[in-house]
Design a protein around this motif. Structure first.
Motif, PDB file in Angstrom:
ATOM      1  N   SER A 130       0.862  -1.231  -0.017  1.00 41.69           N
ATOM      2  CA  SER A 130       0.149  -0.050   0.110  1.00 41.69           C
ATOM      3  C   SER A 130       0.885   1.164   0.174  1.00 41.69           C
ATOM      4  N   ILE A 131       2.170   1.100   0.192  1.00 43.73           N
ATOM      5  CA  ILE A 131       3.180   2.490   0.294  1.00 43.73           C
ATOM      6  C   ILE A 131       4.239   2.222  -0.841  1.00 43.73           C
ATOM      7  N   ILE A 132       4.234   1.234  -1.531  1.00 37.12           N
ATOM      8  CA  ILE A 132       5.418   0.986  -2.408  1.00 37.12           C
ATOM      9  C   ILE A 132       4.996   1.552  -3.754  1.00 37.12           C
ATOM     10  N   ASP A 133       6.099   2.343  -4.290  1.00 38.33           N
ATOM     11  CA  ASP A 133       5.830   2.784  -5.582  1.00 38.33           C
ATOM     12  C   ASP A 133       6.399   1.402  -6.724  1.00 38.33           C
ATOM     13  N   TYR A 134       5.603   0.914  -7.382  1.00 39.65           N
ATOM     14  CA  TYR A 134       5.966  -0.318  -8.226  1.00 39.65           C
ATOM     15  C   TYR A 134       6.471   0.221  -9.741  1.00 39.65           C
ATOM     16  N   SER A 135       6.925   1.654  -9.815  1.00 38.85           N
ATOM     17  CA  SER A 135       7.703   1.758 -10.703  1.00 38.85           C
ATOM     18  C   SER A 135       9.313   2.106 -10.346  1.00 38.85           C
ATOM     19  N   ASP A 136       9.482   2.026  -8.765  1.00 37.17           N
ATOM     20  CA  ASP A 136      10.788   2.436  -8.123  1.00 37.17           C
ATOM     21  C   ASP A 136      11.306   1.323  -7.838  1.00 37.17           C
ATOM     22  N   ARG A 137      12.264   0.669  -8.762  1.00 36.15           N
ATOM     23  CA  ARG A 137      12.786  -0.579  -8.634  1.00 36.15           C
ATOM     24  C   ARG A 137      13.904  -0.804  -7.513  1.00 36.15           C
ATOM     25  N   THR A 138      14.341   0.446  -7.028  1.00 31.01           N
ATOM     26  CA  THR A 138      15.092   0.314  -5.700  1.00 31.01           C
ATOM     27  C   THR A 138      14.297  -0.047  -4.570  1.00 31.01           C
ATOM     28  N   THR A 139      12.877   0.143  -4.289  1.00 31.87           N
ATOM     29  CA  THR A 139      12.133  -0.094  -3.442  1.00 31.87           C
ATOM     30  C   THR A 139      11.451  -1.307  -3.553  1.00 31.87           C
ATOM     31  N   CYS A 140      10.620  -1.348  -5.021  1.00 35.96           N
ATOM     32  CA  CYS A 140       9.519  -2.406  -4.863  1.00 35.96           C
ATOM     33  C   CYS A 140       9.878  -3.893  -5.072  1.00 35.96           C
ATOM     34  N   VAL A 141      11.195  -4.250  -5.502  1.00 33.23           N
ATOM     35  CA  VAL A 141      11.900  -5.447  -5.112  1.00 33.23           C
ATOM     36  C   VAL A 141      11.785  -6.086  -3.702  1.00 33.23           C
ATOM     37  N   ILE A 142      11.882  -5.219  -2.818  1.00 35.42           N
ATOM     38  CA  ILE A 142      12.211  -5.879  -1.489  1.00 35.42           C
ATOM     39  C   ILE A 142      10.944  -6.055  -0.646  1.00 35.42           C
ATOM     40  N   PHE A 143       9.984  -5.434  -0.735  1.00 36.48           N
ATOM     41  CA  PHE A 143       8.945  -5.366   0.167  1.00 36.48           C
ATOM     42  C   PHE A 143       7.697  -6.427  -0.119  1.00 36.48           C
ATOM     43  N   GLY A 144       7.072  -7.096   0.899  1.00 34.33           N
ATOM     44  CA  GLY A 144       5.840  -7.993   0.949  1.00 34.33           C
ATOM     45  C   GLY A 144       5.017  -7.633   2.006  1.00 34.33           C
ATOM     46  N   ASP A 145       3.867  -8.300   1.694  1.00 31.27           N
ATOM     47  CA  ASP A 145       2.739  -8.299   2.817  1.00 31.27           C
ATOM     48  C   ASP A 145       2.697  -9.401   3.712  1.00 31.27           C
ATOM     49  N   GLY A 146       2.182  -9.405   4.847  1.00 30.53           N
ATOM     50  CA  GLY A 146       1.918 -10.510   5.798  1.00 30.53           C
ATOM     51  C   GLY A 146       1.792 -10.262   7.094  1.00 30.53           C
ATOM     52  N   ALA A 147       1.526 -11.107   7.729  1.00 28.85           N
ATOM     53  CA  ALA A 147       1.097 -10.607   9.604  1.00 28.85           C
ATOM     54  C   ALA A 147       1.689 -12.134  10.163  1.00 28.85           C
ATOM     55  N   GLY A 148       1.954 -11.851  11.530  1.00 25.07           N
ATOM     56  CA  GLY A 148       2.092 -13.061  12.186  1.00 25.07           C
ATOM     57  C   GLY A 148       1.623 -12.599  13.638  1.00 25.07           C
ATOM     58  N   ALA A 149       1.376 -13.649  14.623  1.00 31.04           N
ATOM     59  CA  ALA A 149       0.819 -13.412  15.975  1.00 31.04           C
ATOM     60  C   ALA A 149       1.417 -14.183  16.842  1.00 31.04           C
ATOM     61  N   VAL A 150       1.868 -13.762  18.082  1.00 27.86           N
ATOM     62  CA  VAL A 150       2.022 -14.667  19.140  1.00 27.86           C
ATOM     63  C   VAL A 150       1.404 -14.303  20.516  1.00 27.86           C
ATOM     64  N   LEU A 151       1.374 -15.438  21.466  1.00 25.39           N
ATOM     65  CA  LEU A 151       0.362 -15.052  22.556  1.00 25.39           C
ATOM     66  C   LEU A 151       1.624 -15.006  23.668  1.00 25.39           C
ATOM     67  N   PHE A 152       1.710 -14.024  24.569  1.00 24.01           N
ATOM     68  CA  PHE A 152       2.257 -13.707  25.706  1.00 24.01           C
ATOM     69  C   PHE A 152       1.818 -14.375  26.854  1.00 24.01           C
ATOM     70  N   GLU A 153       2.387 -15.241  27.786  1.00 24.76           N
ATOM     71  CA  GLU A 153       1.645 -15.412  29.002  1.00 24.76           C
ATOM     72  C   GLU A 153       2.784 -15.421  29.941  1.00 24.76           C
ATOM     73  N   PRO A 154       2.257 -15.369  31.330  1.00 25.14           N
ATOM     74  CA  PRO A 154       3.232 -15.521  32.394  1.00 25.14           C
ATOM     75  C   PRO A 154       3.831 -17.021  32.574  1.00 25.14           C
ATOM     76  N   ASN A 155       5.181 -17.039  32.983  1.00 22.70           N
ATOM     77  CA  ASN A 155       5.818 -18.355  33.050  1.00 22.70           C
ATOM     78  C   ASN A 155       6.350 -18.590  34.328  1.00 22.70           C
ATOM     79  N   ASP A 156       5.969 -19.787  34.989  1.00 23.78           N
ATOM     80  CA  ASP A 156       6.789 -19.880  36.330  1.00 23.78           C
ATOM     81  C   ASP A 156       8.194 -20.492  36.385  1.00 23.78           C
ATOM     82  N   GLU A 157       8.580 -20.820  35.297  1.00 23.04           N
ATOM     83  CA  GLU A 157       9.913 -21.562  35.337  1.00 23.04           C
ATOM     84  C   GLU A 157      10.847 -20.539  34.903  1.00 23.04           C
TER      85      GLU A 157
END
Ligand code: COA
Length: 331
Positions: A148-175
């Motif tokens: 959504s913020i990449i100029d696909y006519s600018d070869r110096t940036t458009c080759v590098i970036f992609g889209d995606g998402a990752g999620a983690v759950l943080f919980e208290p740990n007794d050990e």
């Protein structure tokens, strides 16, 4: 007495179906598979189609996968943090929308903008919320629609970036497992080198900002490359020293996937082997706040309880740092 730490206890991820290969990019700008592969290590990246689904679409998908895998009741989630440089809208909180859509009706939430270090800074926030004793289940998401913020006519940036998402759950740990220590830094002088100039308070959207392509990501690649290598190396070195660790003690390095040559330089500087470096840049490119959780998602089966992980990232601002975390479960 064992200390109560904040540990990662589940992972989810999502990448869009649409694959943009180097060969396809070579049809759009003057570049080649050979140049992109040798200069960045990237072979393909995923793009969200249609883009109007928004970053929340990918964040929700990653969160839902985690909830299903962990058999988690979303009403037990206390807090949803969405680390992103590409929120659905500049003002309305993406985290609020995500929390509601996944059924986390007892949670509060906020967006965290640390560019490519967003998830690293989010880990710090998530762990601190847990350590306060007031929150027990913190859902931390890294998600970016870089297309959504990449100029696909600018070869110096458009080759590098992609889209995606990752999620983690943080919980208290007794050990005593989980986040152990961190070295996090910023340097505001870096904003000249890596930025989206318009769309904020300095340059609100106008016909001029559109004509000047000022809503697209601008980077001075060579300078960013050097700052990334030196600052991630320095943060990781300081973190290892203050924990009396050598790189031989580290099982895996979870490093921001910006350029394979940046990763190779860090590995060389820190005397790390290729077996220690978790890498998936060839398939996704740089997904900004999503690279670290997507690495965990891809390599979850490799990770074993008590293993020592070194995280490091660098991004716009500048923002950077390193975090030491011990893994808390066998999948
Ligand atoms: N295809 C072909 N040639 C390209 C190209 C492309 N996609 N992009 C740039 N070039 C050209 C340049 O125009 C230049 O040509 P010239 O010598 O005729 O002027 C030449 O390749 C070398 O350019 P340079 O910028 O020195 O290349 P580089 O080796 O530094 O690689 C990046 C460019 C952007 C891949 C690299 O600098 C980089 O990865 N930087 C860090 C970016 C980053 O990590 N950003 C996010 C931070 S979290």
């Amino acid at each position: 007495m064992t200390r109560k730490t904040a540990a990662i206890t589940a992972i989810g991820g999502f990448v869009p179906e649409f694959v943009l290969t180097n060969d396809a990019l070579a049809q759009m700008v003057e570049t080649s598979d050979e140049w992109i592969t040798t200069r960045t290590g990237i072979k393909e990246r995923r793009l969200l189609k249609p883009m109007s689904l928004g970053t929340s679409y990918m964040a929700i998908a990653a969160a839902k996968e985690l909830i299903q895998k962990k058999n988690l009741n979303p009403i037990d989630i206390d807090l949803v943090i969405v680390c992103t440089a590409t929120p659905d809208m500049p003002v309305s909180s993406t985290a609020a929308f995500v929390a509601t859509e996944i059924g986390a009706s007892n949670a509060f939430g906020y967006d965290l903008q640390g560019a490519c270090s967003g998830f690293l800074f989010g880990m710090s926030a998530a762990a601190a919320h847990i350590s306060s004793g007031r929150y027990h289940k913190v859902l931390l998401i890294g998600a970016d629609t870089m297309s959504s913020i990449i100029d696909y006519s600018d070869r110096t940036t458009c080759v590098i970036f992609g889209d995606g998402a990752g999620a983690v759950l943080f919980e208290p740990n007794d050990e005593g497992l989980g986040l152990q220590d961190e070295v996090l830094r910023v340097d505001g002088k870096g904003r000249d080198y890596l930025n989206v100039k318009a769309g904020g308070a300095i340059q609100p959207a106008s016909i001029h900002t559109i004509n000047n392509k000022a809503h697209f990501l601008h980077q001075e690649g060579k300078s960013v490359f050097k700052f990334a290598v030196s600052n991630m190396t320095a943060a990781a070195t300081q973190l290892l020293e203050q924990n009396n660790l050598s790189t031989y003690d580290i099982d895996y390095v979870v490093a921001h996937q910006a350029n394979k040559r940046i990763l190779d330089s860090i590995a060389k500087n820190l005397d790390l082997t290729s077996k220690q470096m978790l890498i998936n840049i060839e398939r996704y490119g740089n997904t900004t706040a999503a690279t670290l959780p997507l690495l965990l998602w891809d390599y979850e089966n490799k990770l074993k309880k008590n293993q020592k992980l070194l995280f490091t990232a660098f991004g716009g601002g500048f923002t950077w740092g390193a975090t030491y975390l011990t893994w808390a479960y066998n999948s």
